[in-house]
Design a protein around this motif. Structure first.
Motif, PDB file in Angstrom:
ATOM      1  N   ASN A  63       0.819  -1.248   0.108  1.00  0.00           N
ATOM      2  CA  ASN A  63      -0.010  -0.018   0.074  1.00  0.00           C
ATOM      3  C   ASN A  63       0.768   1.292  -0.108  1.00  0.00           C
ATOM      4  N   PHE A  64       2.080   1.114  -0.011  1.00  0.00           N
ATOM      5  CA  PHE A  64       3.021   2.322  -0.117  1.00  0.00           C
ATOM      6  C   PHE A  64       3.685   2.617  -1.608  1.00  0.00           C
ATOM      7  N   ARG A  65       3.321   3.814  -1.965  1.00  0.00           N
ATOM      8  CA  ARG A  65       3.952   4.294  -3.173  1.00  0.00           C
ATOM      9  C   ARG A  65       5.178   4.621  -3.017  1.00  0.00           C
ATOM     10  N   ILE A  66       6.058   4.342  -3.910  1.00  0.00           N
ATOM     11  CA  ILE A  66       7.457   4.642  -3.964  1.00  0.00           C
ATOM     12  C   ILE A  66       7.685   5.820  -4.834  1.00  0.00           C
ATOM     13  N   SER A  67       7.896   6.904  -4.010  1.00  0.00           N
ATOM     14  CA  SER A  67       8.452   8.176  -4.550  1.00  0.00           C
ATOM     15  C   SER A  67       9.992   8.500  -4.114  1.00  0.00           C
ATOM     16  N   VAL A  68      10.630   8.803  -5.279  1.00  0.00           N
ATOM     17  CA  VAL A  68      12.138   9.142  -4.814  1.00  0.00           C
ATOM     18  C   VAL A  68      12.555  10.360  -5.517  1.00  0.00           C
ATOM     19  N   SER A  69      13.502  11.104  -4.613  1.00  0.00           N
ATOM     20  CA  SER A  69      14.242  12.508  -4.963  1.00  0.00           C
ATOM     21  C   SER A  69      15.584  11.894  -5.343  1.00  0.00           C
ATOM     22  N   MET A  70      16.146  12.422  -6.389  1.00  0.00           N
ATOM     23  CA  MET A  70      17.694  12.395  -6.371  1.00  0.00           C
ATOM     24  C   MET A  70      18.259  13.329  -6.934  1.00  0.00           C
ATOM     25  N   GLY A  71      19.439  13.680  -6.487  1.00  0.00           N
ATOM     26  CA  GLY A  71      20.630  14.604  -6.767  1.00  0.00           C
ATOM     27  C   GLY A  71      21.639  14.065  -7.499  1.00  0.00           C
ATOM     28  N   VAL A  72      22.109  14.830  -8.605  1.00  0.00           N
ATOM     29  CA  VAL A  72      23.213  14.196  -9.492  1.00  0.00           C
ATOM     30  C   VAL A  72      24.289  15.122  -9.650  1.00  0.00           C
ATOM     31  N   SER A  73      25.395  14.786  -9.511  1.00  0.00           N
ATOM     32  CA  SER A  73      26.824  15.506  -9.797  1.00  0.00           C
ATOM     33  C   SER A  73      27.687  14.785 -10.784  1.00  0.00           C
ATOM     34  N   CYS A  74      28.347  15.378 -11.563  1.00  0.00           N
ATOM     35  CA  CYS A  74      29.342  14.993 -12.430  1.00  0.00           C
ATOM     36  C   CYS A  74      30.781  15.345 -12.115  1.00  0.00           C
ATOM     37  N   SER A  75      31.744  14.644 -12.636  1.00  0.00           N
ATOM     38  CA  SER A  75      33.036  14.803 -12.312  1.00  0.00           C
ATOM     39  C   SER A  75      33.647  15.816 -13.212  1.00  0.00           C
ATOM     40  N   GLN A  76      32.815  16.382 -14.343  1.00  0.00           N
ATOM     41  CA  GLN A  76      33.329  17.822 -15.060  1.00  0.00           C
ATOM     42  C   GLN A  76      33.306  18.819 -14.024  1.00  0.00           C
ATOM     43  N   GLU A  77      32.246  19.096 -13.205  1.00  0.00           N
ATOM     44  CA  GLU A  77      32.489  20.190 -11.972  1.00  0.00           C
ATOM     45  C   GLU A  77      33.112  19.861 -11.130  1.00  0.00           C
ATOM     46  N   ALA A  78      33.139  18.414 -10.283  1.00  0.00           N
ATOM     47  CA  ALA A  78      33.865  18.110  -9.104  1.00  0.00           C
ATOM     48  C   ALA A  78      35.241  17.717  -9.225  1.00  0.00           C
ATOM     49  N   GLY A  79      35.441  17.248 -10.495  1.00  0.00           N
ATOM     50  CA  GLY A  79      36.947  16.751 -10.717  1.00  0.00           C
ATOM     51  C   GLY A  79      36.665  15.208 -10.072  1.00  0.00           C
ATOM     52  N   ASN A  80      37.940  14.787  -9.960  1.00  0.00           N
ATOM     53  CA  ASN A  80      38.096  13.522  -9.423  1.00  0.00           C
ATOM     54  C   ASN A  80      38.122  13.439  -8.031  1.00  0.00           C
ATOM     55  N   ASP A  81      37.302  14.183  -7.097  1.00  0.00           N
ATOM     56  CA  ASP A  81      37.287  14.578  -5.678  1.00  0.00           C
ATOM     57  C   ASP A  81      36.097  14.065  -5.048  1.00  0.00           C
ATOM     58  N   TYR A  82      36.126  12.757  -4.478  1.00  0.00           N
ATOM     59  CA  TYR A  82      34.902  12.136  -3.990  1.00  0.00           C
ATOM     60  C   TYR A  82      33.956  12.998  -2.874  1.00  0.00           C
ATOM     61  N   THR A  83      34.578  13.850  -2.276  1.00  0.00           N
ATOM     62  CA  THR A  83      34.128  14.901  -1.135  1.00  0.00           C
ATOM     63  C   THR A  83      33.269  15.906  -2.225  1.00  0.00           C
TER      64      THR A  83
END
Length: 705
Positions: free
Chosen positions: A628-648
């Protein structure tokens, strides 16, 4: 004697210059000649040139020391064992001839000399001794590999017992060396005991088994750092009787001297000369001398070695403690022996290496060959080879491990009886690399890797440890192979094969794999946990610094209401359902993880536009239903083009994008852009609450404002 001469060398000892000259004329064209005119000069010449001499022509009647005196000196120094002697005399007195033969002379020549007879006697004697030396070398070569196996068996037993006992791994080897030292000293310095070389070798070898009974003692007692309680000490004392019982119940070899001596050592090496030892309270010479000697060696090495319950004492302190009776009563002869050897014990222990152990054993073999002149060479060879076979089989029978020997030429594998039975193979396999049953044991790549590892060793570093899977009666099981490559004495050395053992480690390997799985995965969902996911992501980015990556943070919308309405057990099922949907939607090579609460992470690599991939994954996991529970998901996405190869940086940008989705009403996904940072920085916390980044949220996850 000319430098660089390759002719055999003959020493002529005769007080008559004329006789020496005649012999030199007869033999000088084929042999290098050394001349002396009396017995003392002969002894000195032998001392200086013994390695070069092929024969001695020895006159009986000479000034200062006669020929019999020279023979006596040669016997005392064991030169007679290596250098043949032909006696010379104008007299044919049977008494002189008999005495010369008793002292080791090989032949007898009468004067006046007959050139033909002299030449034949000399040639035949030198050829005879040359053949004897070649035979000794041949026997030594045949036994060499078997001796390596015996040494390896002692090392294996050391490892088996001392691994559980928490000791250094050298205790059994030290006891072996000390036992041999004490036996030799007693033989040469006392009238009470005389040990042959074979008895010394037998007792020294059997000493390796003195603590075999500790296999049956509980590990917490063996490795207890403090003093044992009375009950614990009583259990510890049982190891001597247990070890003896193990040997007594061997189904084979019960009549072998090695088994009998090993039984005495196992059972009685904790007896004391005053009768206060255990398990039987034997006193004085009721205790077999082999057990007395091993007991002294055992106590000395225990004192001078670090243990979990004590530091190591110095050599001097250990000798003092034993001599003063602080470690129990010992045979006074053994105390004298320990004190006499005190100056050389530490040097022997420090200098011990496998190579030196092999040299000692080969020296012992050569000495035995020369002492047993009543046996023909072929009989002696067979006896030595049978003795080595008996030792190898005996050590192999003490464990369930698979022991093996591999030779390159001829291509052959020899298995221990137990190993052949476990693998359902014959004990001897010819041409194993083309034997279907043998090659089926391991994967082809693992066979090649093991073979290459052995060939990559050197004579100085010959040991290989290799874990692989071997088929035991149809089941593939993890096995640890410990092998020693064997090399020839050539320059450069040639690879000859290997000896070793295979240990079943399947159960411990599976257990370790399960523990690693538990440590790296979320227990509820089976996905990677956050720490492991981060390690893998950072490793991936470091290995491929020029590739493009994306990281998505997911949050289950309204998850708190599921817990509040249906209970936490239902909430857990929702999380499991979400994890399964994630695993089905990501590609092979992508990383999916649960990072805490109702928050999840996806990491992926891309080469073109990443948005279609994100859109497909989002569509697969959003909008479904669990009961009886509807699955709703919120998602945020980042790319290495902006962040570089820095996990944090990558994680924080995805978190900002997720926060932007939640502010916009949830149930969607967004890619990070720099404007999100400005929006976040402009927000003021309400009612004292602080922003909570993803991975540290409350029941609803996401960020609170």
């Amino acid at each position: 004697m000319g430098r660089g001469s390759k002719n055999p060398c003959i020493l002529i000892a005769d007080d008559s210059e004329m006789n020496r000259s005649i012999l030199e004329d007869m033999l000088g064209d084929e042999y290098d000649i050394i001349e002396v005119e009396d017995g003392e000069q002969a002894v000195e010449a032998i001392r200086r040139h013994k390695a070069e001499l092929s024969l001695i022509l020895l006159d009986i009647v000479m000034p200062r020391m006669d020929g019999f005196g020279v023979l006596a000196q040669m016997n005392d120094n064991h030169w007679i064992e290596d250098i043949p002697v032909i006696m010379i005399s104008a007299e044919s007195n049977p008494g002189n001839i008999e005495r010369a033969y008793e002292l080791g002379a090989t032949d007898f020549i009468s004067r006046p000399f007959d050139a033909l007879i002299v030449h034949h006697r000399v040639v035949n004697t030198i050829l005879l001794y040359t053949k004897q030396k070649k035979l000794i070398d041949l026997v030594a070569d045949q036994i060499y590999e078997k001796e390596l196996s015996s040494t390896l068996m002692i090392d294996i037993l050391s490892h088996i017992v001392e691994f559980r006992n928490g000791e250094s791994g050298l205790h059994v080897r030290h006891v072996n060396i000390l036992t041999e030292m004490f036996l030799r000293h007693l033989s040469s310095h006392t009238e009470h005991y005389r040990f042959s070389q074979s008895e010394i070798s037998l007792i020294s070898t059997a000493s390796a088994l003195h603590d075999i009974g500790k296999i049956a003692i509980r590990e917490e007692i063996l490795n207890k750092p403090g003093r044992l309680t009375t009950e614990e000490f009583e259990e510890m004392k049982k190891h001597s009787a247990i070890g003896a019982q193990m040997l007594k119940e061997l189904p084979i070899h019960q009549e072998e001297p090695l088994v009998k001596v090993a039984y005495e050592i196992c059972r009685w090496h904790h007896e004391r000369y005053d009768g206060r030892g255990y398990p039987d309270g034997l006193k004085g010479d009721e205790i077999p001398i082999a057990a007395q000697i091993v007991a002294l060696a055992d106590v000395y090495d225990a004192l001078t070695s670090e243990r979990v319950y004590k530091p190591a004492f110095s050599h001097e302190k250990a000798v003092e403690m034993i001599s003063e009776g602080q470690c129990g009563a010992f045979n006074p002869l053994l105390i004298t022996c320990l004190q006499a050897l005190s100056g050389s014990i530490q040097k022997e222990l420090r200098n011990d290496t496998p190579a030196r152990a092999q040299q000692r054993e080969m020296r012992n073999i050569a000495e035995e060959l020369l002492r047993h002149k009543e046996l023909t060479a072929s009989e002696r060879t067979l006896q030595l080879l049978e003795h080595e076979r008996m030792k190898y089989n005996f050590f192999a029978s003490l464990t369930d491990e698979i022991q093996f020997e591999y030779t390159v030429a001829p291509a052959m594998v020899t298995l221990s009886a137990q190993g052949a039975s476990q693998l359902n193979l014959p004990e001897i396999i010819m041409d194993p690399l083309h034997n279907q049953a043998a090659t089926a044991l391991m994967d082809e790549k693992e066979q090649a890797d093991l073979s290459q590892a052995l060939r990559d060793t050197t004579p100085e570093h010959p040991i290989v440890r290799y874990d692989c899977r071997i088929t035991f009666q149809g089941e593939r099981r993890w096995t640890r192979i410990i092998a020693r490559a064997t090399w020839s004495q050539d320059e450069p050395p040639q690879y000859l094969g290997a000896i070793g053992k295979a240990i079943d480690i399947h159960d411990s390997h599976v257990k370790l794999s399960k523990l690693e799985q538990m440590a790296s995965h979320d227990r509820l969902t089976g996905l990677l946990n956050h720490a492991t996911a981060r390690e893998q992501i950072e490793a991936r980015m470091e290995a491929r610094p020029h590739n493009q990556f994306a990281l998505a943070l997911l949050d289950l919308d309204h998850f708190k209401s599921a817990n509040d309405t249906y209970g936490h057990a239902f909430g857990d099922q929702v999380l499991i359902h979400m994890a399964e949907a994630l695993q089905q939607s990501v590609r092979i090579g992508d990383i999916a993880a649960r990072i805490g609460g109702d928050e999840f992470l996806i990491f992926l690599e891309y080469s073109q536009d990443v948005e279609p991939v994100i859109q497909r994954i989002y569509s697969a996991i959003n909008g479904g239903q669990y009961e009886n529970f509807r699955i709703s998901v919120s998602m945020g996405v980042s790319c290495s083009q902006e962040a570089g190869n820095d996990y944090t940086a990558l994680f924080n940008m995805a978190d900002h994008a997720l926060y932007a989705v939640k502010r916009a009403g949830r149930g969607q996904y967004r890619f990070y852009n720099s404007r999100m940072d400005k929006v976040l920085s402009a927000i003021t916390p309400i009612d004292g609450e602080k922003k909570t980044p993803a991975g540290e949220a409350g029941d609803e996850g996401g960020s609170k404002v």
